[in-house]
Write a protein that holds these residues in place. Structure first.
Motif, PDB file in Angstrom:
ATOM      1  N   ASN A 122       0.843  -1.201   0.000  1.00 38.79           N
ATOM      2  CA  ASN A 122       0.000   0.000   0.000  1.00 38.79           C
ATOM      3  C   ASN A 122       0.874   1.244   0.000  1.00 38.79           C
ATOM      4  O   ASN A 122       1.876   1.318   0.709  1.00 38.79           O
ATOM      5  CB  ASN A 122      -0.918   0.011   1.221  1.00 38.79           C
ATOM      6  CG  ASN A 122      -1.833  -1.197   1.260  1.00 38.79           C
ATOM      7  OD1 ASN A 122      -2.462  -1.529   0.267  1.00 38.79           O
ATOM      8  ND2 ASN A 122      -1.899  -1.859   2.402  1.00 38.79           N
ATOM      9  N   GLN A 146      -5.192   5.025  -0.911  1.00 41.09           N
ATOM     10  CA  GLN A 146      -6.535   4.471  -1.057  1.00 41.09           C
ATOM     11  C   GLN A 146      -7.384   4.888   0.135  1.00 41.09           C
ATOM     12  O   GLN A 146      -6.931   4.807   1.275  1.00 41.09           O
ATOM     13  CB  GLN A 146      -6.474   2.943  -1.145  1.00 41.09           C
ATOM     14  CG  GLN A 146      -5.725   2.419  -2.359  1.00 41.09           C
ATOM     15  CD  GLN A 146      -6.383   2.826  -3.662  1.00 41.09           C
ATOM     16  OE1 GLN A 146      -7.607   2.873  -3.764  1.00 41.09           O
ATOM     17  NE2 GLN A 146      -5.575   3.128  -4.673  1.00 41.09           N
ATOM     18  N   MET A 150      -7.308   1.942   6.261  1.00 42.96           N
ATOM     19  CA  MET A 150      -6.045   1.293   5.916  1.00 42.96           C
ATOM     20  C   MET A 150      -5.192   1.173   7.177  1.00 42.96           C
ATOM     21  O   MET A 150      -4.940   2.155   7.860  1.00 42.96           O
ATOM     22  CB  MET A 150      -5.312   2.100   4.858  1.00 42.96           C
ATOM     23  CG  MET A 150      -4.156   1.363   4.209  1.00 42.96           C
ATOM     24  SD  MET A 150      -4.742   0.121   3.041  1.00 42.96           S
ATOM     25  CE  MET A 150      -5.369   1.190   1.745  1.00 42.96           C
TER      26      MET A 150
END
Length: 392
Positions: A122, A146, A150
């Motif tokens: 990520n 994103q 997360m």
């Protein structure tokens, strides 16, 4: 007969009930057409008066809502968003996860549109321009590329995703702060109440109010050690220790530096360099909370009206309480087992089940029955961490 419309006095607004409105119309109608007129529910005239009474009752209810919308303690939704503007506040919108990154490299190196990556691949985006100071390292707040919740455990973001000459290493000393949904009314009311401390008579209250007003700050806690010895939390003498969840690290540090008294020390696991108006650099320290993941195991007996919707409401109530517990767990320093039960019993479908048992657990083990938190720990729970079982 008393007036059928709202009245306002020194105690606030008062609205008559629907029955009071209906009785008023019936009394006035009989005053015109005689006391022997039939006005029960099965008569046409009675039904017409009921419609008039309902319309008046709805208008009274709207008047009460409008009156309440002028106070942060009772306003709701858009009305609350508007009224807190008088305190210079805005409702926090949905956010992506954030994390503090320690950037190490050659002094003077400028990183433009940099990004780091965690062990799962990520990406975490740095501020547009980051310049490494003479000390050779800087702490900045990165945002997940994103949206959503997360996660990133400490020391898992170690890859430089945008190699830059002079940028040598990156790591995250603390957990990432999960992305938050749109700020709820209750949270905004609490933030508004704290914001009034900005022009306070004590310096510490002023610092708390200023930090609470920073965009993106979710939970916060401040500790003050005004003694001559290090306290039980490890805070040095004559120092303050902020534990802040969310918000930009540089902004938090600059706010603390601007508001605190000269000579007062700061304590924490995150160090940010702040340059004052005279060009002098100061290290300001505060902490990011250590996330404690809490699981909830519920056993219940379903009653008439129990549905999957009720079960989801049970889970959400538990999650909302746990995620709202202040950093450090309040004065008792616990996530209270009894408060979780109270939150579940307050849902709309509370009469559709009977609670048989409820157990809390964390990485440190099962609750006894509460979960104890350290001064810099913050409780966290997801829907997936709540299990509901049916009693045999």
């Amino acid at each position: 007969m008393a007036t059928p419309v709202c009245t306002i006095d020194e105690n606030g607004i008062h609205a008559p009930t629907y029955q009071a409105c209906l009785d008023y119309f019936k009394a006035e109608y009989r005053g015109i057409y005689g006391q022997d007129v039939y006005l029960e529910n099965d008569s046409q005239d009675g039904q017409l008066l009921a419609l008039f009474a309902l319309a008046l009752h709805d208008a009274n209810s709207m008047s009460v809502s409008v009156y309440n919308a002028f106070s942060p303690s009772s306003a709701q939704g858009v009305g609350l968003s508007r009224v807190v503007k008088i305190n210079g506040l805005r409702r926090n919108v949905a956010t992506s996860s954030t994390v503090d990154l320690r950037i190490v490299g050659v002094a003077g190196t400028t990183i433009s549109n940099g990004a780091a990556a965690d062990d799962a691949g990520n990406r975490w985006l740095l501020p547009v321009n980051v310049t490494i100071p003479p000390a050779g390292e800087i702490t900045v707040t990165a945002i997940a590329a994103q949206p959503g919740d997360m996660k990133a455990a400490p020391d898992t973001i170690t890859t430089i995703a945008t190699p830059t000459r002079g940028w040598q290493s990156v790591t995250n000393p603390s957990d990432a702060v999960p992305g938050a949904p749109v700020e709820r009314d209750a949270a905004l009311r609490r933030r508004q109440a704290v914001s009034t401390a900005l022009p306070s008579r004590t310096v510490l209250e002023g610092i708390v109010g200023a930090v609470a007003s920073i965009s993106g700050v979710n939970r916060y806690r401040v500790y003050e050690n005004d003694t001559d010895i290090t306290d039980v939390n490890g805070i040095p003498s004559h120092s303050i220790a902020f534990v802040v969840e969310g918000g930009d690290a540089q902004t938090i540090a600059e706010t603390i530096a601007r508001k605190k008294t000269p000579g007062a020390g700061t304590f924490g696991s995150t160090t940010v360099t702040v340059i004052d108006a005279y060009g002098v650099t100061h290290d300001v320290r505060f902490s990011r909370p250590v996330q404690v993941d809490i699981s909830v195991a519920i056993v219940l007996k379903p009653l008439a009206g129990y549905t999957t919707g009720v079960e989801e409401s049970i889970k959400q109530a538990a999650v909302d309480y746990i995620n709202a517990v202040e950093i450090g767990g309040g004065e008792a320093r616990v996530v209270e087992w009894g408060e979780v039960i109270e939150a579940i019993k307050s849902i709309a479908g509370k009469d559709a089940f009977r609670l048989v048992s409820l157990d809390l657990s964390s990485p440190g083990g099962p609750g006894t029955p509460d979960i104890t938190l350290a001064f810099d720990e913050a409780s966290h729970c997801d829907i997936a961490d709540v299990t509901v079982s049916i009693a045999p």
